[in-house]
Design an enzyme around this catalytic site. Structure first.
Site: not given
Ligand code: PEP
Length: 251
Positions: A10-12, A96, A98, A168, A174, A214, A235-236
């Protein structure tokens, strides 16, 4: 039938078109080399067209970060499932945390998105997860059951086989805090059990349940070794070729 692992990035709200195309072009041969797993990237809307064009012919899937339930109309700021189909985008992240927390998306709205995606042949990557407060108050399972019940309302057994669930925990997104493999496995087994009760054993066996929060090169192997973890939503660590390609190559 064994569940094929799915590693989704997920590039957000990150990466320009040029950066996204470069990353996707690097990832495509890695996705092609690992036929026992699927790989997806979800760029921001601005890069969807260029990224799908750049990876045409490769097995790398391109997904969107959200999708509307309507085909067209007065829905400022939304993206239609038909528009995504037009770009050969086959998957859509929905619900998600967010979107839920920052933009106030309700279970009801998320449910409409899931149904809209399914109606148009998109694979929904349906996200659920508890906050730290809810976990500490011992409400994890109640919250997840509610999110599943409301978010998947009206999804029939046949459709359910193509739904991907992403667990999640909000406190792990994050933050650098990952659920331990035992914590994640416990929740994934609970979700699968719930699917068996709500639908049937066959559906429960076939639905892929991803873990997100993460995920990194250092923890992916241990997470993926759990029997009910069928992939990762990242994500990251999905923003750099080195880290994401290592996650794709989990052993
Ligand atoms: C996500 O955005 O779905 C996520 C899990 O982010 P991260 O891996 O950065 O925690």
């Amino acid at each position: 039938m064994a569940r094929k692992p799915l590693i989704a990035g997920n590039w957000k709200m990150h990466l320009t078109v040029a950066q996204g195309v470069e990353l996707a072009e690097q990832l495509a041969p890695v996705a092609d080399a690992y036929s026992d797993r699927e790989v997806m990237v979800a760029p921001p809307f601005t890069a969807l067209h260029a990224v799908t064009a750049a990876v045409k012919g490769s097995k790398l899937h391109v997904g969107s970060q959200n999708v509307c339930w309507e085909k067209q109309g007065a829905f400022t700021g939304e993206i239609s499932p038909v528009m995504l189909q037009d770009l050969h985008v086959g998957m859509a992240i929905i619900g998600h945390s967010e979107r839920r927390q920052i933009f106030g998306e309700s279970d009801e709205m998320i449910n409409k998105r899931v149904l809209g995606a399914l109606e148009h042949g998109l694979v929904p990557v349906f996200c659920i997860g508890e906050t730290l407060e809810e976990r500490e108050a011992d409400k994890t399972f109640t919250v997840l059951e509610q999110q599943i019940t409301d978010g998947l309302q009206g999804v029939n057994e046949k459709q359910m086989e193509s739904v991907v669930i992403a667990y999640e925990p909000v406190w792990a997104i994050g933050t650098g805090k990952t659920a331990t493999k035992e914590q994640a496995q416990e929740v994934h087994a609970f979700i699968r059990q719930l699917l068996e009760e709500k639908m049937n054993k066959n559906v429960a066996k076939r639905v892929r349940i991803l873990y997100g929060g993460s995920v990194k090169p250092e923890n992916v192997d241990a997470l993926m070794a759990q029997p009910d973890i069928d992939g990762a939503l990242v994500g990251g660590a999905a923003l750099q070729f080195e880290s994401f390609s290592r996650i794709i190559k989990f052993t």
